[in-house]
Design an enzyme around this catalytic site. Structure first.
Site, short mmCIF file in Angstrom:
data_model
loop_
_atom_site.label_atom_id
_atom_site.label_comp_id
_atom_site.label_asym_id
_atom_site.label_seq_id
_atom_site.Cartn_x
_atom_site.Cartn_y
_atom_site.Cartn_z
CG ASP A 20 -1.57 1.26 1.52
OD1 ASP A 20 -2.26 1.75 0.61
OD2 ASP A 20 -1.44 1.80 2.65
CG ASP A 22 -1.70 7.80 0.40
OD1 ASP A 22 -0.74 8.56 0.28
OD2 ASP A 22 -2.62 7.68 -0.45
MG MG Z 1 -2.86 3.04 3.53
#
Ligand code: MG
Length: 239
Positions: A20, A22
Site C-alpha cells: 500500500d 499512503d
Molecule cells: Mg494506507
C-alpha cells in the site's frame, strides 16, 4: 539443506510483495487532512474530525466520500470528489512531497534487488499520484506492477491484488500484501493472499488483527522477516 537440488528448475516462484502507499510507505496525512478541510469548507460543510478523515484513507475518493456522507442522500459525493481533487492538486504544487516512513526506502531497495522477490503497489491513489510519489523519492521502476484506483474497484475489493497476481503470474500462496488499514487486510484475504499490517499508519493495530492480519510489524526493517515467515523460501531475515 545442502543436499537439496540447486538447479534453476527447482527454484520456487518469486514472492510477490504488494505494498500500500499512503500510511504504509509515505506519511500523507498532512496533505490529506488539509485537502479535506479545503473541500468541506469550500462548501460550507462541517469538516469531520481528524480520526474520521484518516479512517477513510486507502479507499478510492468516491468510496471515501460515500462513507463520510454516512448514507445521507443529500451529501454531495461527486462534488466533494472534485473539490478534494482540486484542493489536493493546489497543495501538491505548493507543499513539499509527503515524507517516506523511516527505513522504508532502504528496505524496499534491498527487496527489489533480490531475484526471488517481485515488488508491487496496490493503492487507492490515482496513477498520477503514484507517479509523483515514485519520482519524488527516486523510485521509478522499483515496482513491477502498480495497481491504482484508476483501474480497479476500491479496496477492500480484491481486484487490485488479483490483477497484480495475474500480471506477475504468482499465486496467492506466494503473495503478501503490506498495508496500514483494514481495507488492505480484507483485500488481501479476499484475494487468497497473506497480509502484513503495519503499526505506523492510520488504522489501530487492534482493528488490523481483527481484520485477519497474519503478522503485525512495528518497524519497516522487520518486513522482510515477516514475509519470510509467511512464505516458504521468501525474503531473507536480513537485507
Ligand atoms: Mg494506507
Amino acid at each position: 539443506m545442502s543436499l537439496a537440488p540447486t538447479s534453476p528448475a527447482a527454484a520456487p516462484d518469486p514472492v510477490l510483495a504488494l505494498f500500500d502507499c499512503d500510511g504504509t510507505l509515505v506519511d500523507s496525512q498532512h496533505m490529506i487532512v488539509a485537502a479535506m478541510v479545503d473541500a468541506y469548507a469550500g462548501r460550507g460543510l462541517v469538516v469531520p474530525d481528524r480520526a474520521r478523515v484518516l479512517s477513510i484513507v486507502g479507499l478510492s475518493l468516491r468510496e471515501a466520500f460515500t462513507v463520510l456522507g454516512a448514507g445521507d442522500p443529500a451529501f454531495p459525493v461527486e462534488e466533494m470528489v472534485e473539490a478534494y481533487r482540486s484542493a489536493f492538486m493546489v497543495l501538491r504544487d505548493r507543499e513539499p512531497p509527503e515524507p517516506m516512513f523511516p527505513f522504508s526506502r532502504d528496505t524496499l531497495d534491498g527487496l527489489r534487488r533480490r531475484d526471488d522477490m517481485l515488488l508491487g503497489m496496490v493503492t487507492g491513489k490515482a496513477k498520477r499520484g503514484v507517479v509523483r510519489v515514485l519520482a519524488a523519492n527516486a523510485m521509478d521502476g522499483w515496482f513491477a506492477t502498480v495497481q491504482t484506483a484508476d483501474d480497479a474497484p476500491s479496496k477492500p475489493h480484491p481486484a487490485m491484488v488479483l490483477q497484480a497476481m495475474e500480471e506477475m503470474g504468482i499465486s496467492g500462496a506466494r503473495t503478501v500484501v503490506i498495508g496500514d488499514t483494514t481495507y488492505d487486510i480484507e483485500m488481501a484475504k479476499a484475494a487468497g493472499a497473506h497480509a502484513i499490517g503495519v503499526s505506523w499508519g492510520y488504522h489501530p493495530v487492534g482493528s488490523l488483527v481483527t481484520a485477519g492480519a497474519d503478522r503485525i510489524v512495528d518497524d519497516f526493517r522487520d518486513i522482510p522477516a515477516a514475509i519470510a515467515a509467511l512464505v516458504p523460501g521468501g525474503a531473507p531475515v536480513t537485507v
